[in-house]
Motif scaffolding. Structure first.
Motif, PDB file in Angstrom:
ATOM      1  N   ARG A  79      28.135 -47.019 -46.842  1.00 22.07           N
ATOM      2  CA  ARG A  79      27.223 -46.291 -45.944  1.00 22.07           C
ATOM      3  C   ARG A  79      25.832 -46.152 -46.549  1.00 22.07           C
ATOM      4  NH1 ARG A  79      30.642 -41.033 -44.872  1.00 22.07           N
ATOM      5  NH2 ARG A  79      28.628 -40.330 -44.004  1.00 22.07           N
ATOM      6  N   GLY A  80      25.654 -46.649 -47.781  1.00 21.09           N
ATOM      7  CA  GLY A  80      24.339 -46.634 -48.413  1.00 21.09           C
ATOM      8  C   GLY A  80      23.967 -45.320 -49.039  1.00 21.09           C
ATOM      9  N   ILE A  81      24.904 -44.403 -49.147  1.00 21.64           N
ATOM     10  CA  ILE A  81      24.592 -43.107 -49.743  1.00 21.64           C
ATOM     11  C   ILE A  81      24.444 -43.225 -51.256  1.00 21.64           C
ATOM     12  CG2 ILE A  81      25.433 -40.748 -50.072  1.00 21.64           C
ATOM     13  CD1 ILE A  81      26.861 -40.970 -47.402  1.00 21.64           C
ATOM     14  N   ILE A  82      25.278 -44.050 -51.879  1.00 22.16           N
ATOM     15  CA  ILE A  82      25.170 -44.297 -53.316  1.00 22.16           C
ATOM     16  C   ILE A  82      25.041 -45.797 -53.537  1.00 22.16           C
ATOM     17  CG2 ILE A  82      26.512 -42.243 -53.947  1.00 22.16           C
ATOM     18  CD1 ILE A  82      28.915 -44.074 -54.374  1.00 22.16           C
ATOM     19  N   PRO A  83      24.491 -46.212 -54.674  1.00 27.48           N
ATOM     20  CA  PRO A  83      24.371 -47.657 -54.940  1.00 27.48           C
ATOM     21  C   PRO A  83      25.759 -48.299 -55.041  1.00 27.48           C
ATOM     22  CG  PRO A  83      22.962 -46.404 -56.428  1.00 27.48           C
ATOM     23  CD  PRO A  83      23.831 -45.406 -55.726  1.00 27.48           C
ATOM     24  N   LEU A  84      25.836 -49.540 -54.662  1.00 25.38           N
ATOM     25  CA  LEU A  84      27.110 -50.257 -54.706  1.00 25.38           C
ATOM     26  C   LEU A  84      27.637 -50.374 -56.139  1.00 25.38           C
ATOM     27  CD1 LEU A  84      29.188 -51.802 -53.004  1.00 25.38           C
ATOM     28  CD2 LEU A  84      27.859 -53.902 -53.423  1.00 25.38           C
ATOM     29  N   GLU A  85      26.724 -50.394 -57.127  1.00 29.22           N
ATOM     30  CA  GLU A  85      27.145 -50.506 -58.522  1.00 29.22           C
ATOM     31  C   GLU A  85      28.005 -49.325 -58.978  1.00 29.22           C
ATOM     32  OE1 GLU A  85      24.128 -50.813 -57.436  1.00 29.22           O
ATOM     33  OE2 GLU A  85      23.536 -52.890 -57.851  1.00 29.22           O
ATOM     34  N   GLU A  86      27.879 -48.179 -58.302  1.00 28.39           N
ATOM     35  CA  GLU A  86      28.668 -47.004 -58.673  1.00 28.39           C
ATOM     36  C   GLU A  86      30.159 -47.253 -58.521  1.00 28.39           C
ATOM     37  OE1 GLU A  86      27.796 -44.066 -59.893  1.00 28.39           O
ATOM     38  OE2 GLU A  86      25.645 -44.418 -59.922  1.00 28.39           O
ATOM     39  N   THR A  87      30.527 -48.174 -57.647  1.00 30.61           N
ATOM     40  CA  THR A  87      31.959 -48.438 -57.430  1.00 30.61           C
ATOM     41  C   THR A  87      32.601 -49.138 -58.629  1.00 30.61           C
ATOM     42  OG1 THR A  87      31.448 -50.540 -56.336  1.00 30.61           O
ATOM     43  CG2 THR A  87      31.627 -48.584 -54.930  1.00 30.61           C
ATOM     44  N   THR A  88      31.782 -49.705 -59.524  1.00 27.15           N
ATOM     45  CA  THR A  88      32.369 -50.354 -60.712  1.00 27.15           C
ATOM     46  C   THR A  88      33.043 -49.339 -61.642  1.00 27.15           C
ATOM     47  OG1 THR A  88      30.240 -50.199 -61.890  1.00 27.15           O
ATOM     48  CG2 THR A  88      30.681 -52.222 -60.640  1.00 27.15           C
TER      49      THR A  88
END
Length: 365
Positions: A79-88
């Motif tokens: 949803r663009g609330i946090i950067p995709l890199e945070e999922t790592t």
């Protein structure tokens, strides 16, 4: 008093509650998931590190928390609330905690192995003690019975040549008894020991009272040891060995003196006698820790009969962090001292200077 199992199980439920609270905070505060997400992992590591759960519970907790919180993080990233890199962080944190679990389990296995070794050593020590007691009882019983029969034979006034033979047999039985006592002493000295605070003077008084009842000598004691750190069982065995040597080399009217004196930060405990004493080469062997060479220095009886006993005493004194010192007593015979540290920290003290040593162990006026 709660058991480890109760404490372990008691920490699991609070962590589950905390993990659910962290998940709730992640849901309530979009964009602020980082703190609550990591608090849940930190709490898991602390709880498991204090009281490890069964491995299947720990793996279930890791997978469950990673999956549930991972869904929230992936949703926020899409949803663009946090950067995709945070999922790592989802697989990284899970792998980090799994590594921690592996290390904790290795530590637990190591402790269990050490505990098994301690239990096995304790069992072996108990078996050795039982064996020593049985052997001692059997030998002493046999010697006592045989000596009794020989005394009976002597009492019947046999011919002079037979009486001499009986006396030889009695002497050999007494020698066998002393040898068995030394053997039992050696067996018991193989056990583990712990240092305890002891009154050195009181300990020597007990030793003197015990020996003065079984041997006719001029028994003396020079108190001055004060409080010491030692194993009572092993220290008693050392005194018994030294006194036995002195008895063998003094006459019934001779002197045996127990010595206790403090010199700087060390205490000297030992035995002085009026017997034949040591030769210069024997003194050198003892003071340079070459006691095993005593029995190889000619035909002197003291060399052969004292070498094994002094070697045992030297080993015990070294285990206490001390050293064995020999010299000539004021009575003209042998002087053997166990030089021990006076504090709990075990270290090898330096041997006192000869003049200082001789002056310190002179008989009290």
């Amino acid at each position: 008093m709660r058991s480890d199992t109760e404490r372990r199980d008691g920490l699991l439920l609070p962590w589950v509650v905390l993990a659910m609270a962290c998940l709730g905070l992640m849901l309530l505060f979009p964009g602020g998931e980082t703190v609550s997400y990591h608090v849940g992992w930190i709490a898991l590591g602390l709880a498991y590190g204090l009281y490890p759960w069964p491995l299947r519970w720990a793996i279930t907790a890791v997978i469950g928390y990673a999956a549930i919180t991972g869904v929230v993080l992936v949703d926020r990233a899409l949803r663009g609330i946090i950067p995709l890199e945070e999922t790592t962080e989802i697989p990284l944190m899970a792998m980090l905690v799994i590594c921690m679990i592996w290390h904790v389990n290795q530590r637990v296995l190591a402790f269990e192995a050490m505990d098994q070794v301690r239990r096995a050593e304790r069992d072996r020590a108990e078996r050795r003690e039982l064996m020593a007691g049985l052997v001692s009882h059997e030998i002493k019983t046999t010697v006592t019975i045989a000596s009794g029969y020989l005394d009976l034979v002597v009492a019947t006034s046999p011919p002079s040549n037979a009486r001499d033979d009986v006396q030889v047999a009695r002497d050999e039985l007494h020698r066998l008894s002393r040898a068995s006592e030394r053997l039992i002493r050696m067996m018991r000295m193989q056990e583990e020991f712990a240092l305890e605070p002891l009154s050195g003077d009181g300990f020597m008084a007990e030793v003197l009272a015990r020996w003065s009842a079984v041997a006719q000598r001029d028994w003396q004691i020079d108190p001055g040891a004060g409080l010491i750190q030692a194993s009572p069982h092993r220290l008693r065995a050392c005194f018994d060995t030294l006194i036995e040597n002195s008895l063998r080399h003094t006459r019934s009217d001779g002197t045996i003196r127990l010595v206790g004196v403090r010199i700087d930060d060390q205490v000297c405990l030992g035995v002085a006698d009026s017997g034949t004493g040591f030769s210069a080469s024997q003194l050198e062997s003892v003071n340079q820790h070459r006691i095993d060479a005593l029995g190889q220095q000619g035909d002197d009886a003291r060399s052969h009969k004292s070498g094994l006993g002094l070697a045992i005493v030297d080993e015990v004194v070294r285990e206490h962090g001390g050293r064995l010192v020999a010299g000539r007593s004021a009575e003209g015979g042998a002087l053997v001292l166990m030089v021990l540290p006076t504090h709990e920290k075990v270290r090898e003290p330096a041997a006192p200077e000869p003049l200082q040593l001789a002056k310190a162990v002179e008989p009290a006026a």
